[in-house]
Design a protein around this motif. Structure first.
Motif, PDB file in Angstrom:
ATOM      1  N   GLU A  32      40.616  34.065  43.732  1.00  0.00           N
ATOM      2  CA  GLU A  32      40.210  34.970  42.656  1.00  0.00           C
ATOM      3  C   GLU A  32      41.106  34.795  41.424  1.00  0.00           C
ATOM      4  O   GLU A  32      40.630  34.783  40.285  1.00  0.00           O
ATOM      5  CB  GLU A  32      40.242  36.421  43.133  1.00  0.00           C
ATOM      6  N   GLN A  33      42.413  34.656  41.660  1.00  0.00           N
ATOM      7  CA  GLN A  33      43.338  34.446  40.549  1.00  0.00           C
ATOM      8  C   GLN A  33      43.058  33.120  39.848  1.00  0.00           C
ATOM      9  O   GLN A  33      43.030  33.048  38.613  1.00  0.00           O
ATOM     10  CB  GLN A  33      44.781  34.489  41.052  1.00  0.00           C
ATOM     11  N   ILE A  34      42.841  32.091  40.638  1.00  0.00           N
ATOM     12  CA  ILE A  34      42.553  30.771  40.067  1.00  0.00           C
ATOM     13  C   ILE A  34      41.270  30.820  39.247  1.00  0.00           C
ATOM     14  O   ILE A  34      41.191  30.262  38.139  1.00  0.00           O
ATOM     15  CB  ILE A  34      42.436  29.722  41.191  1.00  0.00           C
ATOM     16  N   GLN A  35      40.264  31.499  39.769  1.00  0.00           N
ATOM     17  CA  GLN A  35      38.989  31.592  39.071  1.00  0.00           C
ATOM     18  C   GLN A  35      39.135  32.310  37.739  1.00  0.00           C
ATOM     19  O   GLN A  35      38.598  31.878  36.714  1.00  0.00           O
ATOM     20  CB  GLN A  35      37.971  32.324  39.947  1.00  0.00           C
ATOM     21  N   ASP A  36      39.880  33.417  37.720  1.00  0.00           N
ATOM     22  CA  ASP A  36      40.059  34.179  36.482  1.00  0.00           C
ATOM     23  C   ASP A  36      40.805  33.354  35.434  1.00  0.00           C
ATOM     24  O   ASP A  36      40.465  33.375  34.247  1.00  0.00           O
ATOM     25  CB  ASP A  36      40.820  35.475  36.766  1.00  0.00           C
ATOM     26  N   ILE A  37      41.831  32.616  35.866  1.00  0.00           N
ATOM     27  CA  ILE A  37      42.597  31.797  34.923  1.00  0.00           C
ATOM     28  C   ILE A  37      41.720  30.684  34.354  1.00  0.00           C
ATOM     29  O   ILE A  37      41.680  30.451  33.137  1.00  0.00           O
ATOM     30  CB  ILE A  37      43.838  31.200  35.607  1.00  0.00           C
ATOM     31  N   MET A  38      40.989  29.995  35.233  1.00  0.00           N
ATOM     32  CA  MET A  38      40.148  28.894  34.784  1.00  0.00           C
ATOM     33  C   MET A  38      39.019  29.389  33.883  1.00  0.00           C
ATOM     34  O   MET A  38      38.652  28.730  32.908  1.00  0.00           O
ATOM     35  CB  MET A  38      39.564  28.155  35.991  1.00  0.00           C
ATOM     36  N   ALA A  39      38.454  30.547  34.209  1.00  0.00           N
ATOM     37  CA  ALA A  39      37.372  31.096  33.389  1.00  0.00           C
ATOM     38  C   ALA A  39      37.851  31.357  31.971  1.00  0.00           C
ATOM     39  O   ALA A  39      37.135  31.081  30.996  1.00  0.00           O
ATOM     40  CB  ALA A  39      36.847  32.382  34.023  1.00  0.00           C
TER      41      ALA A  39
END
Length: 252
Positions: free
Chosen positions: A64-71
């Protein structure tokens, strides 16, 4: 963030009023700003300062953290990298970056929507053994995404040095060389003694017990008798690829 926004407005106004040149404004902006997501502070201007956007070190972060950063990064940058990524991290990134690609050997996720111009010089990645390939591939892919022509020469360690010497011409064609080796890490010194170009040595954690998870290779490379050899940290393929890209940049 409020302080940063006020400073940004003042800079824009100064440029518009011809009180400051565009070049001077860009120089001021090199220290501004970052986006605070609570669990992460994203450096939005790394690309301005260092000519590449933030790279996400995925290990230890939740999907979830990775997704938010990449988004968030995907809204501002065309080309993105995620290192030390597993399948879960890739699936999370894929949801917000549909054109993301996963490279399982190097454990990297690449979002490369606008391939950058290739630098003229060749970066050659040389690995001692097949077991060193994950780190070697991380270095090669990093340098390639950052706009470099990259070739690889694998499984040419000093235990069978004739395998390396058979490629002398290729070694001497490279503008920068990255040597990746575990065990005793002797490959860096050997390559450094054969070429006149910079050699970036990457120790890996591959080896038996007395290798101490890469410490023996690290110390061997640091004590190299060949001039022109620099060393990055154990298993740091990304760092080697980035350094090689900087060295290989066309100053024009």
């Amino acid at each position: 963030m409020e302080h940063q926004e006020q400073k940004l407005k003042k800079l824009l106004q100064a440029v518009q009023n011809n009180e400051m040149s565009i070049e001077e404004g860009l120089e001021e902006l090199r220290d501004l700003p970052f986006k605070d997501l609570g669990f992460a502070k994203i450096d939005q201007h790394r690309e301005l300062r260092q000519n590449h956007p933030e790279t996400i070190f995925c290990q230890g972060k939740t999907p979830e953290q990775i997704q938010d950063i990449m988004a968030y990064l995907a809204q501002h940058h065309m080309n993105l990298l995620g290192t030390r990524a597993d399948e879960k991290a890739f699936r999370a990134i894929k949801e917000v970056c549909p054109n993301a690609e996963y490279h399982p050997l190097s454990r990297m996720v690449v979002v490369n929507r606008n391939p950058v111009k290739k630098n003229k010089g060749l970066i050659l990645v040389v690995s001692a053994g097949t077991a060193d390939l994950p780190v070697a591939e991380e270095a090669a892919l990093t340098a390639e995404v950052m706009g470099n022509r990259v070739e690889c020469l694998y499984d040419v360690g000093v235990a069978g040095i004739h395998r390396l010497l058979a490629h002398n011409d290729k070694l001497r064609q490279a503008n920068v060389l990255i040597t990746v080796a575990g065990m005793e890490g002797a490959l860096a010194s050997v390559v450094g003694g054969l070429v006149s170009r910079p050699v970036i040595a990457v120790p890996t954690s591959i080896g038996y017990g007395a290798n101490f998870q890469g410490l023996s290779a690290l110390l061997s490379m640091l004590n190299s008798c060949a001039a022109g050899v620099g060393v990055v940290n154990i298993d740091n393929g990304f760092g080697a690829g980035r350094l090689a890209a900087i060295i290989n940049e066309d100053p024009r």
